[in-house]
Design an enzyme around this catalytic site. Sequence first.
Site, PDB file in Angstrom:
ATOM      1  N   SER A 186     -27.883  46.341  55.702  1.00  0.00           N
ATOM      2  CA  SER A 186     -28.416  46.809  56.979  1.00  0.00           C
ATOM      3  C   SER A 186     -29.224  48.091  56.743  1.00  0.00           C
ATOM      4  O   SER A 186     -30.219  48.061  56.028  1.00  0.00           O
ATOM      5  CB  SER A 186     -27.288  46.994  57.998  1.00  0.00           C
ATOM      6  OG  SER A 186     -27.800  47.170  59.297  1.00  0.00           O
ATOM      7  N   ASP A 217     -29.730  36.102  62.024  1.00  0.00           N
ATOM      8  CA  ASP A 217     -29.430  37.520  62.241  1.00  0.00           C
ATOM      9  C   ASP A 217     -30.067  38.003  63.545  1.00  0.00           C
ATOM     10  O   ASP A 217     -31.290  38.041  63.660  1.00  0.00           O
ATOM     11  CB  ASP A 217     -29.971  38.339  61.063  1.00  0.00           C
ATOM     12  CG  ASP A 217     -29.475  39.774  61.057  1.00  0.00           C
ATOM     13  OD1 ASP A 217     -29.111  40.291  62.136  1.00  0.00           O
ATOM     14  OD2 ASP A 217     -29.472  40.393  59.983  1.00  0.00           O
ATOM     15  N   HIS A 239     -25.717  38.898  61.141  1.00  0.00           N
ATOM     16  CA  HIS A 239     -26.054  40.118  60.402  1.00  0.00           C
ATOM     17  C   HIS A 239     -25.081  40.386  59.259  1.00  0.00           C
ATOM     18  O   HIS A 239     -25.473  40.904  58.214  1.00  0.00           O
ATOM     19  CB  HIS A 239     -26.083  41.306  61.360  1.00  0.00           C
ATOM     20  CG  HIS A 239     -26.628  42.555  60.739  1.00  0.00           C
ATOM     21  ND1 HIS A 239     -27.841  42.597  60.073  1.00  0.00           N
ATOM     22  CD2 HIS A 239     -26.131  43.819  60.679  1.00  0.00           C
ATOM     23  CE1 HIS A 239     -28.065  43.828  59.640  1.00  0.00           C
ATOM     24  NE2 HIS A 239     -27.045  44.572  59.985  1.00  0.00           N
TER      25      HIS A 239
END
Length: 713
Positions: free
Chosen positions: A583, A658, A690
């Site tokens: 991320s 995602d 995600h």
Amino acid sequence: MKKFVYIFIFMLFIMNTTAQKEQLGLEDLIPGGKTYSRFTPKTDYSIKWKGDDLILHNQDSMWIVQPDNPDKRELFLLKEDVQSLIENDKVNLNQISFSKINQKYYGRIAASSKIYYFDPDKKEILTSLQTEGNYKNISFCPDNKTLAFTIDNNLYIRKSESEAIAVTQESNPAIVFGQAVHRNEFGINKGIFWSPKGNYLAFYRMDESMVTDYPLVDVSARVAKLKNIKYPMAGMASHEVTLGIYDLQSGKTIYLATGEPKDHYLTNISWDPSEEYVYIAELNREQNHMQLNKYSIASGKKVLTLFEEKNDKYTEPQNPLLFLKNNPDQFIWQTRKDGYNHMYLYNTSGEWIRQLSSGPWEVKDIVGLDDDHVYFTSNELNPIEFQVYKIHLQNGQKDRLSSEPGIHSPMLSASCKYMVDSYSNQTTPRNIDLVETSGSRNKTRLQTANNPYAGYRLPEISLGSIKAADKKTDLYYRLVKPTDFDPNKKYPVIIYVYGGPHSQMVLNNWLGSVRGWEIYMAQKGYVIFSLDNRGTSNRGFAFESVTHRQLGIEETADQMEGVRFLESLPYVDASKIGVHGWSYGGFMTTNMILRHPDKIKVGVAGGPVIDWKYYEVMYGERYMDSPQDNPEGYDKTNMNKLAGNLKGRFLLIHGDEDPVVVWQHSLSFLKACIDAETYPDYFVYPGQEHNMVGRDRVHLHEKITRYFDDHLK
């Protein structure tokens, strides 16, 4: 600020050298692994407060413990008692929790076919809800014994076992009710707010019809299916939110007149104890101007702006008002307006009374309130620890209630006379103490978690600090040496990075917050290093906001100071430095390998932000402003512009569904690399969002491990 710089060096050797156990595997160390649960610190029973009574429970029984005599236990509830309440539904006592709303306690049983809410004293069911229904955002009010919940995009209530009542009846799926809004920023984690006496229900209404549809694709079907989501990108149209007030007696709803512009943020919803007013921390689209506004629920009109907060960069309200128990006209407000998150006392006319806490440290959480004191956790003693304190509301006297080093997670009894202090530190898996918060401060050890790694060799883990790129700010790191460390050898290094806002990876808790994968890689002969750069949390606004309008620049400069530190260690092979993150950490991994290609040999970036103009409005515009207002910043932080710098081996990983960092990020980078004639590697997890979950998560870490084994060793 007092300077606390220390290094813990902790090596866990085998408990019995004649009975060494095999090394730990990914199934042991990664969530989703078959044996992962064996290696988490455990205690014999769970602990909750019910008023000033302690409730201890395991799978078969619950016991009441009087805090002033913790050795004496009284049987409270047996599994058979619960089973008789819910007839043939299957349950164990670990599926029971207790909660308090407006000083009233109730129990919740998550059984196989229903969720039950019950009176723990009368031992009777108050209401229930089928688990197979499409019920979400469930909120129970013990004052009126009523459930509020959503089905699809509408809000319903149900009292006892009666038919559900539709509070809203919206056919447009782009308009949703009773759900968290603003993509869960600003501390928002729900969309339903019961009034103090249960006479009213406040709820969010979010209109996303003006937000662009963003396509996700489900490839599991024979003909792939389109799954559109609403995803407001930075600089584009955002959703519009209002707050409704439903009167349970009349069955009517009034919407508060929160005005224009409609794309502002309505945060930190707070009911006045009188039930006559609702307070909203309203933030403009630019997120640099906050007003705390008071609304009448009778008229829906704003009656007062109590105060305003402005900042050249951003302001980010995170906590609702906390009203004093013995004075409902006064409340505690948390803000970082002096540079650190602290507590302030105001009255409901907006008059500032006094600042309750101050100093170059942060209040983490308020955990209790009685007539005279507010109880909270903070990192005043050390930036990588959280201790428990109380402050007198009138004279400001502050007392520390916790004693041991580490991360403390307290639970206060109803009167705040007692505290259950659950804590860990680098050498302590978990201790749970019963502490008197005043007087003699007697402390009783209730439970101790055993070391789940007893009998296994673990690597040496050290915590320490270096200076940031500004040459003056302390940054804290965690260093993990290979399990069979030989100071005469040279080892490859993997930097595990996150580096973004609302994060702190280096803490003095069990094993220094080390991740299972770090232990696994240390067993395989790697040095593992993590550093909390400027831009991360709990160090004050200046520390966090130095990255404003230029995400990735100062953070990368700090991480490279970490690289220089690693290069100074005699056992580090400076030609074999890799980096991995997910991320924001994927964004940081990409920054480091592209901005410093001669230093970073291998990178693995998971779910990485590549171009901030593809990211969502609330987070993106807070830290970067809009692409229209900050074109230079967006250009400078766009990883696609640096694709031609790639020299080392670089693996990008993404879930194809995602909804947070959309797939477009890494796909755009692949196209940029094609145009620049550079050659990254790529892996996709079909059907994953995600974060990889379940068995895919174990596979993910094996994939990452193999990549470093193939290209860094």
